[in-house]
Design a protein around this motif. Structure first.
Motif, mmCIF file in Angstrom:
data_model
loop_
_atom_site.group_PDB
_atom_site.id
_atom_site.type_symbol
_atom_site.label_atom_id
_atom_site.label_comp_id
_atom_site.label_asym_id
_atom_site.label_seq_id
_atom_site.Cartn_x
_atom_site.Cartn_y
_atom_site.Cartn_z
ATOM 1 N N TRP A 267 0.802 -1.214 0.000
ATOM 2 C CA TRP A 267 0.000 0.000 0.000
ATOM 3 C C TRP A 267 0.835 1.265 0.000
ATOM 4 O O TRP A 267 0.359 2.334 -0.402
ATOM 5 N N ASN A 270 1.194 1.574 -3.673
ATOM 6 C CA ASN A 270 -0.087 2.035 -4.210
ATOM 7 C C ASN A 270 -0.320 3.513 -3.924
ATOM 8 O O ASN A 270 -0.876 4.244 -4.754
ATOM 9 N N LEU A 274 -1.304 6.294 -6.582
ATOM 10 C CA LEU A 274 -2.536 7.062 -6.410
ATOM 11 C C LEU A 274 -2.251 8.558 -6.335
ATOM 12 O O LEU A 274 -3.054 9.374 -6.819
ATOM 13 N N GLU A 277 -2.040 9.809 -9.763
ATOM 14 C CA GLU A 277 -3.374 9.797 -10.367
ATOM 15 C C GLU A 277 -4.222 10.969 -9.868
ATOM 16 O O GLU A 277 -5.007 11.552 -10.628
ATOM 17 N N LEU A 278 -4.068 11.335 -8.599
ATOM 18 C CA LEU A 278 -4.849 12.413 -7.997
ATOM 19 C C LEU A 278 -4.226 13.787 -8.211
ATOM 20 O O LEU A 278 -4.767 14.807 -7.758
ATOM 21 N N ALA A 296 -11.304 11.030 -2.157
ATOM 22 C CA ALA A 296 -10.172 10.126 -2.364
ATOM 23 C C ALA A 296 -8.875 10.730 -1.836
ATOM 24 O O ALA A 296 -8.082 10.064 -1.169
ATOM 25 N N THR A 297 -8.658 12.014 -2.120
ATOM 26 C CA THR A 297 -7.449 12.686 -1.638
ATOM 27 C C THR A 297 -7.467 12.804 -0.120
ATOM 28 O O THR A 297 -6.448 12.564 0.546
ATOM 29 N N LEU A 300 -6.667 9.395 1.425
ATOM 30 C CA LEU A 300 -5.274 8.993 1.224
ATOM 31 C C LEU A 300 -4.332 9.759 2.148
ATOM 32 O O LEU A 300 -3.393 9.183 2.707
ATOM 33 N N TYR A 361 -1.672 0.853 -12.359
ATOM 34 C CA TYR A 361 -3.031 0.908 -11.839
ATOM 35 C C TYR A 361 -2.972 0.498 -10.367
ATOM 36 O O TYR A 361 -2.448 -0.548 -10.044
ATOM 37 N N ALA A 362 -3.508 1.344 -9.504
ATOM 38 C CA ALA A 362 -3.544 1.005 -8.066
ATOM 39 C C ALA A 362 -4.988 0.847 -7.623
ATOM 40 O O ALA A 362 -5.865 1.618 -8.043
ATOM 41 N N PRO A 364 -8.285 1.287 -5.250
ATOM 42 C CA PRO A 364 -8.690 2.493 -4.506
ATOM 43 C C PRO A 364 -8.370 2.375 -3.025
ATOM 44 O O PRO A 364 -8.439 1.287 -2.441
#
Length: 366
Positions: A267, A270, A274, A277-278, A296-297, A300, A361-362, A364
């Motif tokens: 993780w 990941n 992520l 991606e964000l 999501a942000t 995380l 690709y991670a 969610p």
């Protein structure tokens, strides 16, 4: 018979009615249990013996290549630099809050798994391919794929080669103790081609033998070939052939007997993906933690919920990894991409959502 059944049914109705009249409460209907959220606060993270040892000693021990440009190499001041090095630094930032709390241990291709199995390192981050026989047969787990690679060939430009199929009868330098040997044999056998393997102990020895013309071509992962070419006397005199003969998913390896530690390493990787991606990076993550509105942000970075608790880590585990080491694109760019001597394209290692999509690709963070 029918009369008896009807009378029995009537009697049951009368008795039920009497029970209600006498104040008896009817049997309650069963109520479906409300599903718990995935990150329930009453969940206790499985203790990780590796994490406990790391916290006790105050640093992560990371097994790395003893010198592969772009991936793991000492700079002029003796500090470790590279893509694989940064993966370990990100784990240290996540578990200890300090990306510098790592001790790097150079390990050979032949000894790398023994070093991990014997507990001399906590993570093996050394351009190591994920294969079934390694995953199922060595008591180790591959926590994630950090770099999608493949086996290729480095040749002199003057040979004017356009494909590996033109290498019939060639002398090929290859490193012992790697899947490269087997891939090479499979490829040539399937095409009824012959070759002479020049087997050496290390990638450095293979590069030296190739430069001394003890072999015609050098076969290894394409990333390793790019690294080797970057430090040859005349890099432009050599080309990496377009033929790729295998899939080589590279990533950090941990012991199989500590699944909680596997989750932590997985993780952390990941989280770096992520972050890209964000649209978060090392320079914007602090502001994002204060101002971000998207769920999501906020999850995380530990603003909402407590995903760190599920891993046995602090709330800001991902925030620290991103702030101190960077998002995946930053790590790639400075070590092996546009800002490095290797200048590798993202290719398969681009995000799945990029304009020119790759495989990165991670799952969610929920």
């Amino acid at each position: 018979m029918i009369r008896r059944l009807a009378a029995s049914a009537l009697l049951s109705l009368v008795l039920a009615a009497c029970g209600r009249d006498s104040g008896e409460a009817p049997e309650p209907e069963p109520v479906a249990e409300t599903p718990r959220p995935a990150a329930s606060r009453d969940f206790a993270a499985t203790p990780s013996p590796t994490l406990q040892s790391v916290r006790r000693r105050g640093y992560v021990t990371c097994g790395v290549h003893n010198g592969l440009s772009g991936f793991a190499v000492r700079d002029v001041r003796g500090a470790w630099r590279g893509f694989d090095v940064d993966i370990c630094r990100a784990v240290a930032a996540a578990v200890l809050g300090d990306a510098q709390a790592v001790r790097f241990r150079p390990v050979s291709a032949q000894d790398r798994f023994a070093e991990l199995q014997d507990g001399r390192i906590d993570i093996l981050s050394r351009n190591t391919s994920w294969t079934l026989s390694r995953d199922a047969g060595l008591g180790v787990d591959f926590a994630a794929v950090t770099y999608y690679d493949g086996q290729g060939f480095l040749a002199r430009r003057a040979l004017n080669l356009t494909s590996a199929d033109e290498l019939n009868g060639a002398r090929i330098c290859v490193q012992a103790g790697t899947v490269t040997e087997g891939n090479l044999a499979d490829y040539f056998r399937a095409r009824a081609l012959s070759y002479t393997p020049v087997v050496v102990d290390t990638e450095e020895a293979a590069r030296t033998a190739y430069e001394a013309e003890s072999c015609d071509v050098f076969s290894a992962d394409v990333s390793a070939l790019a690294s080797a070419r970057s430090i040859l006397n005349n890099p432009n005199a050599h080309v990496i052939l377009p033929t790729v003969i295998s899939k080589e998913p590279l990533g950090p390896v941990v012991r199989q007997d500590d699944p909680a530690w596997t989750d932590i390493v997985r993780w952390t990787v990941n989280a770096l993906i992520l972050a890209e991606e964000l649209g978060i990076n090392s320079t914007t993550v602090e502001a994002s933690r204060e101002t971000a509105s998207d769920p999501a942000t906020r999850r995380l970075l530990g603003v909402d919920g407590d995903l760190g608790e599920l891993l046995g880590l602090k709330t800001d585990w991902a925030f620290q990894a991103i702030r101190q080491v960077g998002a995946y694109n930053e790590i790639f760019r400075r070590n092996i991409g546009a800002d490095s001597g290797l200048k590798l394209e993202r290719g398969l290692n681009a995000l799945w959502s990029a304009p020119d999509p790759g495989l990165l690709y991670a799952p969610p963070a929920l």
